[in-house]
Design an enzyme around this catalytic site. Structure first.
Site, short mmCIF file in Angstrom:
data_model
loop_
_atom_site.label_atom_id
_atom_site.label_comp_id
_atom_site.label_asym_id
_atom_site.label_seq_id
_atom_site.Cartn_x
_atom_site.Cartn_y
_atom_site.Cartn_z
N TYR A 159 -11.45 19.33 -9.81
CA TYR A 159 -11.01 20.57 -10.45
C TYR A 159 -10.42 20.32 -11.83
O TYR A 159 -9.55 21.08 -12.28
CB TYR A 159 -9.98 21.28 -9.57
N ASN A 180 -9.43 30.28 -0.14
CA ASN A 180 -10.68 31.05 -0.04
C ASN A 180 -11.83 30.26 0.58
O ASN A 180 -12.99 30.49 0.29
CB ASN A 180 -11.05 31.65 -1.41
N HIS A 208 -15.74 25.91 -1.56
CA HIS A 208 -16.10 25.74 -2.97
C HIS A 208 -17.61 25.64 -3.08
O HIS A 208 -18.27 25.05 -2.24
CB HIS A 208 -15.48 24.44 -3.51
N GLU A 265 -20.57 16.94 -9.41
CA GLU A 265 -19.68 17.01 -8.24
C GLU A 265 -20.23 16.21 -7.06
O GLU A 265 -19.48 15.53 -6.36
CB GLU A 265 -19.45 18.48 -7.84
N LYS A 268 -13.11 23.97 2.57
CA LYS A 268 -11.73 23.65 2.21
C LYS A 268 -10.83 23.54 3.46
O LYS A 268 -11.23 23.98 4.54
CB LYS A 268 -11.21 24.74 1.26
#
Ligand code: GDP
Ligand code: MG
Length: 162
Positions: free
Chosen positions: A60, A123, A126, A137, A20
């Site tokens: 998402y 965080n 993913h 994905e 990320k």
């Protein structure tokens, strides 16, 4: 017996991982990739790119009713990301263990989120939740051609009998 061996050597499970924007900004890309590399998993696709809000929305989509969704779209499209596909036996579940659970407060040291993050939002990485999600994905972020089949030289030393 040879069939059994072939099965271990040709582990076909693949997972989708996405480094990320916060991890890119903090210079953690190398350390994160190293975790999966040193474990022995096989990298078969990777790129460095900006994700559009549209792409993040798709990725998402299951969170679209959450109050934090607009913030999540903004965060995920705020800077470059590194989408990756990794291959190996039980790699989907294993990668989730290496990453740590969603809330970094409850992550044990040694996990990526446990070692390098504090809050649930930023965080770092993913990881797909299941084999089905992983497949969906990876083709949202990659074309078939961008995923490379190859045999790493380390294979013989990581897998028994390969
Ligand atoms: P993951 O599979 O562990 O990444 O967690 P989820 O699939 O539940 O959520 C996807 C991502 O949305 C998380 O990694 C966070 O970046 C973000 N997220 C989830 N829950 C929250 C929350 O309560 N607040 C905020 N700000 N972000 C969240
Ligand atoms: Mg998830």
């Amino acid at each position: 017996f040879s069939l059994f061996l072939r099965k271990i050597c040709d582990h076909e499970e693949r997972t989708f991982l996405l480094i990320k924007p916060d991890a890119v900004q903090r210079g953690l890309v190398g350390q994160i990739i190293k975790k999966f590399e040193q474990k022995g998993f096989k990298l078969i696709g990777m790129k460095f790119m900006l994700a559009s809000k549209e792409l993040v929305k798709n990725h998402y989509s299951y969170l679209s009713n959450e109050p934090f969704f607009p913030g999540l779209l903004k965060y995920m499209s705020s800077g470059p990301v590194v989408p990756m596909v990794w291959e190996g036996p039980n790699v989907v579940k294993n990668a989730r263990i290496i990453i740590g659970i969603t809330n970094p407060e409850d992550c044990i040291p040694g996990t990526i989120r446990g070692d390098f993050s504090i809050q649930t939002g930023p965080n770092l990485i993913h990881g797909a939740d299941g084999v089905e999600e992983a497949n969906k994905e990876m083709y949202l972020w990659f074309t078939q051609k961008e995923l490379i089949s190859w045999k790493p030289a380390i294979t013989t030393w990581v897998y028994e009998g390969c």
